[in-house]
Scaffold this active site. Structure first.
Site, PDB file in Angstrom:
ATOM      1  N   HIS A   9      70.681  35.039  42.035  1.00  0.00           N
ATOM      2  CA  HIS A   9      69.224  35.199  41.918  1.00  0.00           C
ATOM      3  C   HIS A   9      68.762  35.063  40.466  1.00  0.00           C
ATOM      4  O   HIS A   9      69.533  35.276  39.519  1.00  0.00           O
ATOM      5  CB  HIS A   9      68.784  36.548  42.480  1.00  0.00           C
ATOM      6  CG  HIS A   9      69.309  37.732  41.692  1.00  0.00           C
ATOM      7  ND1 HIS A   9      68.775  38.137  40.498  1.00  0.00           N
ATOM      8  CD2 HIS A   9      70.326  38.585  41.949  1.00  0.00           C
ATOM      9  CE1 HIS A   9      69.423  39.181  40.043  1.00  0.00           C
ATOM     10  NE2 HIS A   9      70.381  39.474  40.911  1.00  0.00           N
ATOM     11  N   HIS A 182      74.116  37.768  44.515  1.00  0.00           N
ATOM     12  CA  HIS A 182      74.033  38.557  43.291  1.00  0.00           C
ATOM     13  C   HIS A 182      75.265  38.344  42.416  1.00  0.00           C
ATOM     14  O   HIS A 182      76.289  37.841  42.877  1.00  0.00           O
ATOM     15  CB  HIS A 182      73.895  40.037  43.659  1.00  0.00           C
ATOM     16  CG  HIS A 182      72.714  40.311  44.524  1.00  0.00           C
ATOM     17  ND1 HIS A 182      71.509  40.781  44.043  1.00  0.00           N
ATOM     18  CD2 HIS A 182      72.547  40.154  45.867  1.00  0.00           C
ATOM     19  CE1 HIS A 182      70.656  40.906  45.041  1.00  0.00           C
ATOM     20  NE2 HIS A 182      71.257  40.538  46.159  1.00  0.00           N
TER      21      HIS A 182
END
Length: 229
Positions: A9, A182
């Site tokens: 992200h 992530h």
């Protein structure tokens, strides 16, 4: 040959503030949004298309995926969300400034918590407001699945079943896959795919918003990987 794209992200507001985030559901910073835009532009420029997306249940990853797909005119794409792709759970460190934590606990200890695959940060208690058992999105998880803290090996242990059952299943059915997750859930996954040692994964850093392409053979073994530029 099959290709799969992994995408961390974009920068979050807590990345910007140098805070431990974990499962705290913070938003993207403006820089993070621009990183997601650039990721979509890069993928489109290089001729990538996708059939399905996978992401976590945290908004910084969900929004990165949405922005990336919008840049590719693929917002209609089916997307699966799973807690198993969440960031590593940082326990009692969540919300703390990393520099302040180094002063409090010692820089070497904090570095071990961050990078050593077998070192877990201090655990939360179940009555702590940060405990995910208080969050509606995790109501379906068992008591054993709800973390109080996690090391990287424990993160891999929850990511791996989703990788083998859902993501690899999509690849085997010849779907073109984009995974937006992530830093640590992707580090765990890369350690597994690349057969990295603990020492090697300790040095691994995955940049925000830069597509990481894996080329796989017919048996879905890694041939090579590279970042798009």
């Amino acid at each position: 040959m099959q290709k799969i794209v992994l995408l961390r992200h974009g920068q979050s507001v807590w990345n910007q503030e140098n805070r431990f985030t974990g499962w705290t559901d913070v938003d993207l910073s403006e820089q993070g949004r621009q990183q997601a835009v650039r990721a979509g532009q890069l993928l489109r420029r290089h001729g990538y298309g996708f059939d399905i997306g996978f992401t976590s249940v945290l908004k910084r990853a969900i929004k990165t995926l949405d922005i990336t797909l919008e840049e590719m005119d693929l917002l209609w794409l089916p997307v699966q969300k799973s807690w198993r792709l969440n960031e590593r759970f940082y326990g009692a460190l969540q919300g703390l400034n990393k520099a302040d934590s180094s002063l409090q606990f010692g820089a070497e200890q904090v570095q071990r918590w961050r990078r050593d695959p077998h070192e877990a940060p201090p655990a939360l208690t179940r009555d702590d407001p940060r405990f995910p058992g208080h969050d509606a999105r995790y109501q379906h998880l068992t008591a054993r699945e709800l973390p109080l803290t996690e090391n990287l090996s424990q993160t891999l242990a929850r990511v791996l079943p989703y990788w083998t059952e859902q993501i690899m299943g999509a690849i085997r059915s010849n779907q073109r896959v984009l995974v937006c997750a992530h830093g640590n859930s992707l580090r765990a996954l890369v350690q597994y795919i690349d057969h990295l040692t603990d020492a090697e994964v300790t040095q691994l850093d995955i940049p925000c918003g830069v597509p990481l392409v894996y080329e796989l053979d017919n048996d879905l073994n890694r041939l090579r990987h590279y970042y798009l530029e």
